[in-house]
Design an enzyme around this catalytic site. Sequence first.
Site, PDB file in Angstrom:
ATOM      1  N   PHE A 102       0.865  -1.183   0.000  1.00 48.79           N
ATOM      2  CA  PHE A 102       0.000   0.000   0.000  1.00 48.79           C
ATOM      3  C   PHE A 102       0.896   1.225   0.000  1.00 48.79           C
ATOM      4  O   PHE A 102       1.649   1.459   0.948  1.00 48.79           O
ATOM      5  CB  PHE A 102      -0.949   0.056   1.211  1.00 48.79           C
ATOM      6  N   ASP A 118       9.332   3.047   1.916  1.00 45.89           N
ATOM      7  CA  ASP A 118       8.139   3.824   2.262  1.00 45.89           C
ATOM      8  C   ASP A 118       7.883   3.637   3.757  1.00 45.89           C
ATOM      9  O   ASP A 118       7.359   2.620   4.208  1.00 45.89           O
ATOM     10  CB  ASP A 118       6.941   3.351   1.432  1.00 45.89           C
ATOM     11  N   LYS A 121       2.249  11.013   7.294  1.00 47.00           N
ATOM     12  CA  LYS A 121       1.414  10.765   8.457  1.00 47.00           C
ATOM     13  C   LYS A 121       1.891  11.533   9.700  1.00 47.00           C
ATOM     14  O   LYS A 121       1.600  12.704   9.810  1.00 47.00           O
ATOM     15  CB  LYS A 121       1.280   9.262   8.680  1.00 47.00           C
TER      16      LYS A 121
END
Length: 407
Positions: A147, A232, A261
């Site tokens: 993802f 990531d 985030k």
Amino acid sequence: MTAATTTSRTQDFIDADERWSANNYHPLPVVIADAEGAWVTDVDGNRYLDFLAGYSALNFGHRHPALVEAATAQLGRVTLTSRAFHHDQFGAFCRELAELTGTEMVLPMNSGAEAVETAIKVARKWAYRVKGVPDDAAQIVVAGSNFHGRTTTIVSFSDDEDARADYGPYTPGFVTVPYGDAAALAAAVTDRTAAVLLEPIQGEAGVNVPPPGYLAEVRRICDARGALFVADEIQSGLARTGTLLALEHEGVRADLTTLGKALGGGILPVSAVVGSRDVLGVLRPGEHGSTFGGNPLACAVGRAVIRLLATGEFQLRSAELGAHLHARLGELIGKGVSAVRGRGLWAGVDIADGGLTGRQAAEAFAARGVLCKETHGATLRLAPPLVISEADLDRGIDAVADVVSRG
Ligand SMILES: *Cc1c(COP(=O)(O)O)cnc(C)c1O
């Protein structure tokens, strides 16, 4: 609170959401009105422990005083300049983030998906300008069950049909190998590989931790073939796993790392690509950009986040409380739980076959005053804010034990 006990007040908010917004999420029937630390309060005054923490965007909890103070101070000065001009927070943010992560250069963006898109563009440009890959032939090797966000290019290499279907034609240039399989990766990396792009721990896939030694092997394969390793760390980074970056658990460094985030402190979207000068240095004026990327408010909040991380306190809390979390969750295996994965204050909990679905379990937790969310099928992702007290952590784990044991 469950759907069955939803008050009319709560239902009015839900009805408005469903009437006026596109139906691209399926939230739990809880309408949050305010929040502090690890706790949120709904419009009816019910309090819940937040065991999701905004998918790790809220690592420092809701409204951390140092972050709110930095944002408030910056709101009183200047919030947006665009990159057409310099401003007095930008260079300091980039320097402090580079120093924190032990890198040489920073490219600030806003959302996580933008940071991943940026890393893809930089890796391709590096492949043509530095590695010497023939025009338009660069490939990026990615992992199954990844993802990395929701843009057209990123969903092109997703194998989640919900995320991908009907969005074609898809961007070419990606090769998928099974996550955690170093031999498959070695076979896929060629002279045309610009980069290997991976999550050091796969968050959305259910907090998948790769086999020991895998990430070090990825590094070795990239070095041997002259490919970049792009990590990531948007969800795994910034103290979530007990270290600043999850790659540190294997003593590995990436060439480019995407952060997001928690970098925005739960206040606004802040993301970045950090890396070495010989890679990020390939960009020239006009070749990439973002109106809001690196704006003064984002940089001021980001700097306050960096100050919190520089103390090491949150990494330590995550490691210590995480050991407690995993010890207790381990005791649930065979008692309604089939497997637990994760590191630090981050866990994927598989509910045993024949038990509740993930959605049912999340609703049952909410009824016990704990908010979390299922990932796929019957897997729950637990990611409480790193500021949570041990007593509150135990309270949440008690709810997990209670819910899964009912099957
Ligand atoms: C959340 C996430 C993204 C996308 O971030 P957005 O801010 O939602 O665009 C990318 N990669 C990983 C690993 C993520 O967890």
